[in-house]
Design an enzyme around this catalytic site. Sequence first.
Site, PDB file in Angstrom:
ATOM      1  N   SER A 183       0.850  -1.442   0.044  1.00 41.74           N
ATOM      2  CA  SER A 183       0.042  -0.001  -0.034  1.00 41.74           C
ATOM      3  C   SER A 183       0.933   1.290   0.044  1.00 41.74           C
ATOM      4  CB  SER A 183      -1.076   0.014   1.118  1.00 41.74           C
ATOM      5  OG  SER A 183      -0.014   0.239   2.338  1.00 41.74           O
ATOM      6  N   LYS A 184       0.283   2.108  -0.366  1.00 45.22           N
ATOM      7  CA  LYS A 184       0.965   3.570  -0.549  1.00 45.22           C
ATOM      8  C   LYS A 184       1.507   4.153   0.864  1.00 45.22           C
ATOM      9  CE  LYS A 184       2.089   6.235  -3.417  1.00 45.22           C
ATOM     10  NZ  LYS A 184       2.970   6.393  -4.102  1.00 45.22           N
ATOM     11  N   ARG A 185       0.425   3.773   1.816  1.00 51.91           N
ATOM     12  CA  ARG A 185       0.786   4.294   3.127  1.00 51.91           C
ATOM     13  C   ARG A 185       1.869   3.625   3.385  1.00 51.91           C
ATOM     14  NH1 ARG A 185      -3.340   2.383   6.542  1.00 51.91           N
ATOM     15  NH2 ARG A 185      -4.545   2.116   4.338  1.00 51.91           N
ATOM     16  N   ARG A 186       2.343   2.349   3.226  1.00 59.24           N
ATOM     17  CA  ARG A 186       3.420   1.553   3.780  1.00 59.24           C
ATOM     18  C   ARG A 186       4.805   1.941   2.821  1.00 59.24           C
ATOM     19  NH1 ARG A 186       1.199  -2.358   7.813  1.00 59.24           N
ATOM     20  NH2 ARG A 186       3.353  -3.056   7.856  1.00 59.24           N
ATOM     21  N   GLY A 187       4.571   2.749   2.045  1.00 59.65           N
ATOM     22  CA  GLY A 187       5.874   2.962   1.213  1.00 59.65           C
ATOM     23  C   GLY A 187       5.841   2.390  -0.067  1.00 59.65           C
TER      24      GLY A 187
END
Length: 451
Positions: free
Chosen positions: A209-213
Amino acid sequence: MSAVVTRFAPSPTGLLHSGNYRTAVFAYLFARSSGGKFVLRIEDTDRERSKPEYEENIIESLQWLHLEYDERYRQSEHGTRHREVLEKLISSGFAYLSKEEAGDTKRNEVIRFKNPNIRVSFEDAIRGTVSMDTTDLGDFVIAKSIDEPLFHLAVVVDDWDEGITHVIRGEDHISNTPRQILIQQAIGAQTPVYAHLPLVLSQDRSKLSKRRGAKSLLEYRDSGYLPEALLNYMALIGWNPGTEQEIFSKDELCHAFSLAQIQKSGAIFDETKLAWINREHMLRMSPEAFWEHAEEFLTEETVTMLDAKNLWRDAVGLMRERASTFGDIRTADLAGEYRYLYERPVLPVSFLGWKGEDPSHALPHLRQVLELLEPLGDVWGAETVKAAVWPYAETEGRGQVLWPMRVALSGREKSPDPFVIAGIIGKDETLARLRAVLGSDDAVSCSERLG
Ligand code: GLU
Protein backbone atom coordinates in the site's frame (compact mmCIF):
# COMPACT_ATOMS: atom_id res chain seq x y z
CA MET A 1 -18.94 -17.34 -26.74
CA SER A 2 -18.78 -13.58 -27.27
CA ALA A 3 -15.38 -11.95 -27.69
CA VAL A 4 -13.53 -11.21 -24.50
CA VAL A 5 -13.73 -7.67 -23.11
CA THR A 6 -11.82 -6.83 -19.93
CA ARG A 7 -11.39 -3.59 -18.12
CA PHE A 8 -9.19 -1.76 -15.68
CA ALA A 9 -11.36 0.42 -13.46
CA PRO A 10 -9.15 2.53 -11.20
CA SER A 11 -10.40 5.32 -8.99
CA PRO A 12 -8.35 8.49 -9.50
CA THR A 13 -8.15 9.25 -5.80
CA GLY A 14 -4.40 8.89 -5.37
CA LEU A 15 -1.23 7.74 -7.07
CA LEU A 16 -1.49 4.04 -7.89
CA HIS A 17 1.29 1.60 -7.13
CA SER A 18 2.48 -1.53 -8.87
CA GLY A 19 -0.03 -3.66 -6.95
CA ASN A 20 -2.82 -1.68 -8.57
CA TYR A 21 -1.23 -1.82 -12.00
CA ARG A 22 -0.73 -5.55 -11.73
CA THR A 23 -4.54 -5.74 -12.12
CA ALA A 24 -4.28 -3.73 -15.33
CA VAL A 25 -1.50 -5.99 -16.57
CA PHE A 26 -3.54 -9.16 -16.01
CA ALA A 27 -6.69 -7.69 -17.54
CA TYR A 28 -4.68 -6.49 -20.52
CA LEU A 29 -2.81 -9.75 -21.05
CA PHE A 30 -5.96 -11.79 -20.76
CA ALA A 31 -7.72 -9.60 -23.34
CA ARG A 32 -4.79 -9.77 -25.74
CA SER A 33 -4.17 -13.48 -25.22
CA SER A 34 -7.75 -14.15 -26.28
CA GLY A 35 -7.96 -11.62 -29.09
CA GLY A 36 -10.31 -9.45 -27.07
CA LYS A 37 -10.63 -5.81 -26.06
CA PHE A 38 -9.22 -3.95 -23.09
CA VAL A 39 -11.17 -1.02 -21.67
CA LEU A 40 -9.99 1.71 -19.32
CA ARG A 41 -12.72 3.08 -17.08
CA ILE A 42 -11.87 5.89 -14.71
CA GLU A 43 -14.15 5.43 -11.71
CA ASP A 44 -14.52 9.00 -10.57
CA THR A 45 -17.91 8.90 -8.90
CA ASP A 46 -16.36 9.96 -5.61
CA ARG A 47 -16.35 13.61 -6.57
CA GLU A 48 -14.53 14.90 -3.54
CA ARG A 49 -11.60 12.53 -3.69
CA SER A 50 -11.19 12.17 -7.46
CA LYS A 51 -8.59 14.51 -8.94
CA PRO A 52 -7.71 15.19 -12.59
CA GLU A 53 -3.97 14.88 -11.85
CA TYR A 54 -4.46 11.33 -10.60
CA GLU A 55 -6.41 10.48 -13.74
CA GLU A 56 -3.61 11.92 -15.87
CA ASN A 57 -1.10 9.91 -13.90
CA ILE A 58 -3.05 6.70 -14.58
CA ILE A 59 -3.15 7.42 -18.30
CA GLU A 60 0.55 8.28 -18.40
CA SER A 61 1.41 5.13 -16.46
CA LEU A 62 -0.55 2.89 -18.82
CA GLN A 63 1.08 4.59 -21.79
CA TRP A 64 4.50 4.08 -20.25
CA LEU A 65 3.77 0.38 -19.75
CA HIS A 66 2.44 0.18 -23.33
CA LEU A 67 -0.89 -1.15 -22.09
CA GLU A 68 -2.90 0.42 -24.85
CA TYR A 69 -6.66 0.40 -24.32
CA ASP A 70 -9.30 0.05 -27.01
CA GLU A 71 -11.85 2.23 -25.27
CA ARG A 72 -11.72 4.73 -22.47
CA TYR A 73 -14.57 5.95 -20.29
CA ARG A 74 -15.06 8.21 -17.35
CA GLN A 75 -17.72 6.95 -14.98
CA SER A 76 -18.95 10.43 -14.08
CA GLU A 77 -20.00 10.91 -17.71
CA HIS A 78 -22.60 8.17 -17.40
CA GLY A 79 -24.77 10.08 -14.92
CA THR A 80 -27.89 10.06 -17.09
CA ARG A 81 -27.67 6.35 -17.60
CA HIS A 82 -27.12 5.66 -13.89
CA ARG A 83 -30.13 7.81 -13.06
CA GLU A 84 -32.27 5.98 -15.61
CA VAL A 85 -31.34 2.61 -14.08
CA LEU A 86 -31.97 3.88 -10.56
CA GLU A 87 -35.41 5.16 -11.55
CA LYS A 88 -36.22 1.84 -13.16
CA LEU A 89 -35.08 -0.07 -10.08
CA ILE A 90 -37.30 2.09 -7.91
CA SER A 91 -40.35 1.90 -10.17
CA SER A 92 -40.04 -1.86 -10.46
CA GLY A 93 -39.74 -2.29 -6.70
CA PHE A 94 -36.11 -3.50 -6.58
CA ALA A 95 -35.00 -0.35 -4.78
CA TYR A 96 -36.58 2.36 -2.69
CA LEU A 97 -35.99 5.82 -1.31
CA SER A 98 -35.14 5.62 2.33
CA LYS A 99 -35.22 8.44 4.82
CA GLU A 100 -32.17 8.38 7.02
CA GLU A 101 -31.47 10.14 10.24
CA ALA A 102 -28.28 12.11 9.92
CA GLY A 103 -27.30 13.77 13.15
CA ASP A 104 -30.00 15.28 15.38
CA THR A 105 -32.14 17.27 13.02
CA LYS A 106 -31.12 16.69 9.40
CA ARG A 107 -33.06 14.12 7.48
CA ASN A 108 -31.46 12.66 4.42
CA GLU A 109 -32.71 10.46 1.65
CA VAL A 110 -30.73 7.61 0.14
CA ILE A 111 -31.62 4.80 -2.27
CA ARG A 112 -31.49 1.31 -0.91
CA PHE A 113 -31.55 -1.97 -2.78
CA LYS A 114 -34.25 -4.33 -1.58
CA ASN A 115 -32.19 -7.34 -0.63
CA PRO A 116 -33.95 -10.62 -1.51
CA ASN A 117 -31.80 -12.21 1.23
CA ILE A 118 -30.62 -15.17 -0.75
CA ARG A 119 -27.39 -17.13 -1.01
CA VAL A 120 -25.44 -15.93 -4.06
CA SER A 121 -22.91 -18.21 -5.74
CA PHE A 122 -20.58 -17.55 -8.62
CA GLU A 123 -17.74 -19.33 -10.36
CA ASP A 124 -14.52 -17.46 -9.88
CA ALA A 125 -11.95 -18.26 -12.58
CA ILE A 126 -9.23 -18.40 -9.93
CA ARG A 127 -11.00 -19.53 -6.78
CA GLY A 128 -13.70 -21.83 -8.11
CA THR A 129 -17.18 -21.65 -6.58
CA VAL A 130 -17.66 -18.76 -4.20
CA SER A 131 -20.88 -18.73 -2.23
CA MET A 132 -22.15 -16.11 0.22
CA ASP A 133 -25.33 -15.55 2.14
CA THR A 134 -26.37 -11.95 1.54
CA THR A 135 -28.87 -11.74 4.41
CA ASP A 136 -26.45 -9.95 6.70
CA LEU A 137 -25.96 -7.18 4.17
CA GLY A 138 -29.50 -5.91 4.69
CA ASP A 139 -30.96 -3.44 2.22
CA PHE A 140 -27.70 -1.87 1.13
CA VAL A 141 -27.38 1.69 -0.16
CA ILE A 142 -26.80 1.97 -3.91
CA ALA A 143 -27.02 5.77 -4.28
CA LYS A 144 -26.79 8.80 -2.04
CA SER A 145 -29.46 10.43 -4.22
CA ILE A 146 -30.90 9.83 -7.66
CA ASP A 147 -27.91 11.69 -9.11
CA GLU A 148 -25.27 10.23 -6.87
CA PRO A 149 -24.91 6.51 -7.57
CA LEU A 150 -22.50 4.58 -5.41
CA PHE A 151 -19.84 2.09 -6.43
CA HIS A 152 -21.93 -1.10 -6.68
CA LEU A 153 -24.59 0.40 -8.92
CA ALA A 154 -22.18 2.32 -11.15
CA VAL A 155 -19.81 -0.60 -11.63
CA VAL A 156 -22.60 -3.02 -12.58
CA VAL A 157 -24.26 -0.65 -15.03
CA ASP A 158 -20.97 0.34 -16.67
CA ASP A 159 -19.71 -3.23 -16.98
CA TRP A 160 -22.98 -4.14 -18.63
CA ASP A 161 -23.04 -1.18 -21.00
CA GLU A 162 -19.41 -1.65 -21.96
CA GLY A 163 -19.95 -5.34 -22.70
CA ILE A 164 -17.40 -6.49 -20.13
CA THR A 165 -17.20 -10.28 -20.25
CA HIS A 166 -14.46 -10.78 -17.63
CA VAL A 167 -14.08 -8.77 -14.46
CA ILE A 168 -10.47 -9.21 -13.38
CA ARG A 169 -9.78 -7.34 -10.17
CA GLY A 170 -8.19 -7.56 -6.75
CA GLU A 171 -9.26 -10.09 -4.17
CA ASP A 172 -10.35 -7.22 -1.92
CA HIS A 173 -13.43 -6.93 -4.16
CA ILE A 174 -14.63 -10.47 -3.57
CA SER A 175 -17.03 -9.47 -0.82
CA ASN A 176 -18.57 -6.86 -3.15
CA THR A 177 -19.41 -9.39 -5.83
CA PRO A 178 -22.62 -10.88 -4.33
CA ARG A 179 -24.13 -7.39 -4.03
CA GLN A 180 -23.19 -6.65 -7.61
CA ILE A 181 -24.69 -9.91 -8.80
CA LEU A 182 -27.97 -9.09 -7.02
CA ILE A 183 -28.07 -5.76 -8.87
CA GLN A 184 -27.28 -7.52 -12.17
CA GLN A 185 -30.19 -9.87 -11.62
CA ALA A 186 -32.53 -6.98 -10.85
CA ILE A 187 -31.63 -5.02 -13.98
CA GLY A 188 -31.40 -8.07 -16.23
CA ALA A 189 -27.66 -7.80 -16.88
CA GLN A 190 -25.59 -10.85 -17.56
CA THR A 191 -23.11 -11.80 -14.86
CA PRO A 192 -19.58 -11.59 -16.24
CA VAL A 193 -16.86 -14.11 -15.46
CA TYR A 194 -15.07 -13.04 -12.30
CA ALA A 195 -11.38 -13.53 -11.63
CA HIS A 196 -10.27 -12.18 -8.25
CA LEU A 197 -6.50 -11.82 -8.18
CA PRO A 198 -4.36 -12.71 -5.18
CA LEU A 199 -3.11 -9.76 -3.17
CA VAL A 200 0.24 -8.17 -3.88
CA LEU A 201 2.21 -8.17 -0.64
CA SER A 202 5.23 -6.22 0.51
CA GLN A 203 8.31 -8.01 1.86
CA ASP A 204 6.82 -8.18 5.37
CA ARG A 205 3.73 -9.88 3.89
CA SER A 206 1.46 -6.93 4.63
CA LYS A 207 -0.72 -5.73 1.79
CA LEU A 208 1.25 -3.51 -0.56
CA SER A 209 0.00 0.00 0.00
CA LYS A 210 0.97 3.57 -0.58
CA ARG A 211 0.78 4.22 3.13
CA ARG A 212 3.43 1.60 3.74
CA GLY A 213 5.79 3.08 1.21
CA ALA A 214 4.83 1.37 -2.06
CA LYS A 215 6.15 3.48 -4.91
CA SER A 216 3.93 4.91 -7.60
CA LEU A 217 4.60 3.36 -10.97
CA LEU A 218 6.21 6.37 -12.58
CA GLU A 219 8.80 6.49 -9.82
CA TYR A 220 10.21 3.33 -11.35
CA ARG A 221 10.38 5.04 -14.71
CA ASP A 222 12.17 8.00 -13.16
CA SER A 223 14.69 5.83 -11.38
CA GLY A 224 15.64 4.07 -14.58
CA TYR A 225 13.55 0.93 -14.87
CA LEU A 226 12.36 -0.17 -18.29
CA PRO A 227 8.63 -0.48 -18.88
CA GLU A 228 9.11 -3.93 -20.41
CA ALA A 229 10.83 -5.06 -17.19
CA LEU A 230 8.03 -3.75 -14.99
CA LEU A 231 5.48 -5.41 -17.23
CA ASN A 232 7.45 -8.65 -17.18
CA TYR A 233 7.80 -8.57 -13.41
CA MET A 234 4.22 -7.59 -12.66
CA ALA A 235 2.95 -10.41 -14.87
CA LEU A 236 4.85 -12.85 -12.66
CA ILE A 237 3.28 -11.61 -9.42
CA GLY A 238 0.74 -14.33 -8.88
CA TRP A 239 0.92 -15.87 -12.34
CA ASN A 240 3.10 -18.84 -13.17
CA PRO A 241 3.96 -19.52 -16.80
CA GLY A 242 4.38 -23.22 -15.99
CA THR A 243 7.92 -23.24 -17.42
CA GLU A 244 11.35 -22.10 -16.24
CA GLN A 245 11.17 -18.98 -18.39
CA GLU A 246 11.37 -15.75 -16.41
CA ILE A 247 12.25 -13.14 -18.98
CA PHE A 248 9.36 -12.36 -21.30
CA SER A 249 8.77 -9.77 -23.96
CA LYS A 250 5.32 -8.26 -24.11
CA ASP A 251 4.43 -10.42 -27.11
CA GLU A 252 5.55 -13.56 -25.33
CA LEU A 253 3.41 -12.64 -22.33
CA CYS A 254 0.40 -12.05 -24.55
CA HIS A 255 0.82 -15.56 -25.94
CA ALA A 256 1.62 -17.37 -22.73
CA PHE A 257 -0.85 -15.78 -20.33
CA SER A 258 -3.85 -17.67 -19.01
CA LEU A 259 -6.17 -17.24 -16.04
CA ALA A 260 -5.80 -20.92 -15.21
CA GLN A 261 -2.21 -20.42 -14.03
CA ILE A 262 -2.95 -17.70 -11.52
CA GLN A 263 -2.32 -18.74 -7.95
CA LYS A 264 -4.74 -18.15 -5.09
CA SER A 265 -2.34 -17.06 -2.38
CA GLY A 266 -0.85 -13.60 -2.04
CA ALA A 267 2.39 -12.86 -3.89
CA ILE A 268 5.28 -10.75 -2.67
CA PHE A 269 6.55 -7.75 -4.59
CA ASP A 270 10.28 -8.33 -4.53
CA GLU A 271 12.40 -5.30 -5.46
CA THR A 272 15.53 -7.44 -5.84
CA LYS A 273 13.85 -9.68 -8.37
CA LEU A 274 12.52 -6.67 -10.22
CA ALA A 275 16.04 -5.20 -10.42
CA TRP A 276 17.36 -8.49 -11.76
CA ILE A 277 14.64 -8.64 -14.42
CA ASN A 278 15.38 -5.04 -15.33
CA ARG A 279 19.07 -5.88 -15.75
CA GLU A 280 18.18 -8.81 -17.99
CA HIS A 281 16.11 -6.53 -20.19
CA MET A 282 18.94 -3.98 -20.28
CA LEU A 283 21.33 -6.71 -21.40
CA ARG A 284 18.99 -7.58 -24.25
CA MET A 285 18.78 -4.04 -25.63
CA SER A 286 20.65 -3.15 -28.81
CA PRO A 287 23.59 -0.78 -28.18
CA GLU A 288 21.68 1.95 -30.03
CA ALA A 289 18.52 1.56 -27.95
CA PHE A 290 20.59 1.35 -24.77
CA TRP A 291 22.49 4.53 -25.57
CA GLU A 292 19.34 6.40 -26.48
CA HIS A 293 17.83 5.46 -23.14
CA ALA A 294 21.05 6.13 -21.21
CA GLU A 295 21.26 9.63 -22.68
CA GLU A 296 18.28 10.62 -20.56
CA PHE A 297 20.13 9.66 -17.40
CA LEU A 298 23.66 10.89 -18.12
CA THR A 299 25.00 14.40 -17.72
CA GLU A 300 25.09 16.52 -20.84
CA GLU A 301 28.89 16.59 -20.70
CA THR A 302 29.20 12.82 -20.67
CA VAL A 303 26.78 12.45 -23.57
CA THR A 304 28.46 15.15 -25.63
CA MET A 305 31.99 13.92 -25.01
CA LEU A 306 31.29 10.23 -25.58
CA ASP A 307 29.43 11.11 -28.76
CA ALA A 308 32.14 13.46 -29.99
CA LYS A 309 34.90 10.90 -29.41
CA ASN A 310 32.72 8.17 -30.84
CA LEU A 311 33.11 6.18 -27.65
CA TRP A 312 29.44 5.73 -26.82
CA ARG A 313 29.35 2.13 -28.00
CA ASP A 314 32.27 1.16 -25.78
CA ALA A 315 30.73 3.09 -22.92
CA VAL A 316 27.52 1.12 -23.35
CA GLY A 317 29.56 -2.06 -22.98
CA LEU A 318 30.98 -0.81 -19.69
CA MET A 319 27.67 0.52 -18.43
CA ARG A 320 25.96 -2.79 -19.01
CA GLU A 321 28.50 -4.64 -16.90
CA ARG A 322 27.38 -3.41 -13.54
CA ALA A 323 24.10 -1.57 -13.76
CA SER A 324 20.70 -3.00 -12.87
CA THR A 325 18.88 0.20 -13.73
CA PHE A 326 19.59 3.35 -15.69
CA GLY A 327 19.53 5.05 -12.31
CA ASP A 328 22.68 3.08 -11.43
CA ILE A 329 24.25 4.49 -14.58
CA ARG A 330 23.30 8.00 -13.55
CA THR A 331 24.86 7.44 -10.11
CA ALA A 332 28.06 6.10 -11.65
CA ASP A 333 28.22 9.01 -14.06
CA LEU A 334 27.73 11.58 -11.30
CA ALA A 335 30.56 9.90 -9.40
CA GLY A 336 32.75 10.46 -12.47
CA GLU A 337 33.01 6.79 -13.39
CA TYR A 338 32.88 7.36 -17.15
CA ARG A 339 34.99 10.51 -17.22
CA TYR A 340 38.32 8.74 -17.85
CA LEU A 341 36.93 7.48 -21.14
CA TYR A 342 37.12 10.95 -22.65
CA GLU A 343 39.41 12.90 -20.34
CA ARG A 344 42.94 12.33 -19.09
CA PRO A 345 42.69 11.60 -15.38
CA VAL A 346 44.35 13.62 -12.68
CA LEU A 347 45.45 11.14 -10.08
CA PRO A 348 46.78 11.37 -6.57
CA VAL A 349 50.18 9.68 -6.59
CA SER A 350 49.30 7.53 -3.60
CA PHE A 351 46.84 5.66 -5.81
CA LEU A 352 49.69 4.05 -7.72
CA GLY A 353 50.88 1.94 -4.81
CA TRP A 354 49.49 -1.56 -4.83
CA LYS A 355 47.97 -2.33 -1.42
CA GLY A 356 49.60 0.60 0.36
CA GLU A 357 53.07 0.02 -1.11
CA ASP A 358 55.29 3.00 -1.80
CA PRO A 359 54.01 4.43 -5.12
CA SER A 360 57.57 4.78 -6.38
CA HIS A 361 57.74 0.95 -6.66
CA ALA A 362 55.18 1.18 -9.39
CA LEU A 363 57.25 3.37 -11.68
CA PRO A 364 59.67 0.77 -13.07
CA HIS A 365 56.70 -1.48 -13.84
CA LEU A 366 54.88 1.30 -15.64
CA ARG A 367 58.03 2.10 -17.61
CA GLN A 368 58.22 -1.53 -18.64
CA VAL A 369 54.55 -1.62 -19.61
CA LEU A 370 55.13 1.44 -21.76
CA GLU A 371 58.01 -0.28 -23.50
CA LEU A 372 55.95 -3.39 -24.11
CA LEU A 373 53.12 -1.39 -25.64
CA GLU A 374 55.06 1.08 -27.77
CA PRO A 375 55.94 -1.43 -30.50
CA LEU A 376 52.36 -2.70 -30.86
CA GLY A 377 51.10 -1.92 -34.30
CA ASP A 378 47.68 -1.34 -35.76
CA VAL A 379 46.06 -4.35 -34.15
CA TRP A 380 45.49 -2.47 -30.93
CA GLY A 381 42.76 -3.82 -28.69
CA ALA A 382 42.10 -5.22 -25.23
CA GLU A 383 43.29 -8.65 -26.37
CA THR A 384 46.59 -7.53 -27.92
CA VAL A 385 47.38 -5.26 -24.98
CA LYS A 386 46.74 -8.14 -22.63
CA ALA A 387 48.91 -10.49 -24.66
CA ALA A 388 51.77 -7.97 -24.56
CA VAL A 389 51.62 -7.22 -20.83
CA TRP A 390 50.44 -10.48 -19.30
CA PRO A 391 53.72 -12.47 -19.22
CA TYR A 392 55.49 -9.56 -17.53
CA ALA A 393 52.67 -9.20 -14.99
CA GLU A 394 52.78 -12.91 -14.29
CA THR A 395 56.51 -12.72 -13.55
CA GLU A 396 56.51 -9.52 -11.51
CA GLY A 397 53.18 -9.94 -9.74
CA ARG A 398 49.83 -9.10 -11.26
CA GLY A 399 48.86 -6.61 -8.56
CA GLN A 400 52.22 -4.84 -8.72
CA VAL A 401 51.95 -4.34 -12.48
CA LEU A 402 48.29 -4.21 -13.35
CA TRP A 403 47.10 -2.06 -10.48
CA PRO A 404 49.28 0.96 -11.32
CA MET A 405 48.65 0.42 -15.03
CA ARG A 406 44.90 0.50 -14.45
CA VAL A 407 45.11 3.49 -12.15
CA ALA A 408 47.33 5.37 -14.58
CA LEU A 409 44.72 4.87 -17.27
CA SER A 410 41.56 5.52 -15.26
CA GLY A 411 42.68 7.60 -12.29
CA ARG A 412 40.12 5.69 -10.26
CA GLU A 413 40.26 3.23 -7.44
CA LYS A 414 37.64 1.13 -9.18
CA SER A 415 37.31 0.72 -12.92
CA PRO A 416 37.34 -2.05 -15.52
CA ASP A 417 40.61 -3.86 -16.07
CA PRO A 418 43.46 -1.96 -17.78
CA PHE A 419 43.25 -3.95 -21.01
CA VAL A 420 39.61 -3.01 -21.55
CA ILE A 421 40.37 0.65 -20.86
CA ALA A 422 43.43 0.65 -23.11
CA GLY A 423 41.38 -0.99 -25.84
CA ILE A 424 38.73 1.71 -25.62
CA ILE A 425 40.88 4.83 -25.34
CA GLY A 426 43.28 3.65 -28.05
CA LYS A 427 47.03 3.40 -28.39
CA ASP A 428 47.96 7.08 -28.47
CA GLU A 429 45.96 7.96 -25.43
CA THR A 430 47.11 4.89 -23.49
CA LEU A 431 50.77 5.70 -24.09
CA ALA A 432 50.16 9.36 -23.33
CA ARG A 433 48.57 8.53 -19.98
CA LEU A 434 51.41 6.22 -19.02
CA ARG A 435 53.97 8.85 -20.00
CA ALA A 436 52.12 11.52 -18.08
CA VAL A 437 52.41 9.49 -14.92
CA LEU A 438 56.05 8.70 -15.53
CA GLY A 439 56.81 12.37 -16.11
CA SER A 440 57.51 13.95 -19.46
CA ASP A 441 61.28 13.50 -19.33
CA ASP A 442 60.79 9.96 -18.13
CA ALA A 443 63.32 10.50 -15.39
CA VAL A 444 61.61 12.31 -12.57
CA SER A 445 60.24 9.99 -9.99
CA CYS A 446 56.57 10.05 -9.50
CA SER A 447 56.76 11.07 -5.88
CA GLU A 448 59.07 13.97 -6.71
CA ARG A 449 56.85 15.18 -9.48
CA LEU A 450 53.54 14.93 -7.75
CA GLY A 451 54.55 14.91 -4.11
N1 GLU B 1 -12.70 1.36 -8.80
C1 GLU B 1 -12.41 0.18 -8.06
C2 GLU B 1 -11.07 0.32 -7.39
O1 GLU B 1 -10.28 1.18 -7.74
C3 GLU B 1 -12.33 -1.05 -8.94
C4 GLU B 1 -13.68 -1.58 -9.26
C5 GLU B 1 -13.67 -2.91 -9.94
O2 GLU B 1 -12.61 -3.34 -10.44
O3 GLU B 1 -14.73 -3.51 -9.99
O4 GLU B 1 -10.77 -0.44 -6.50
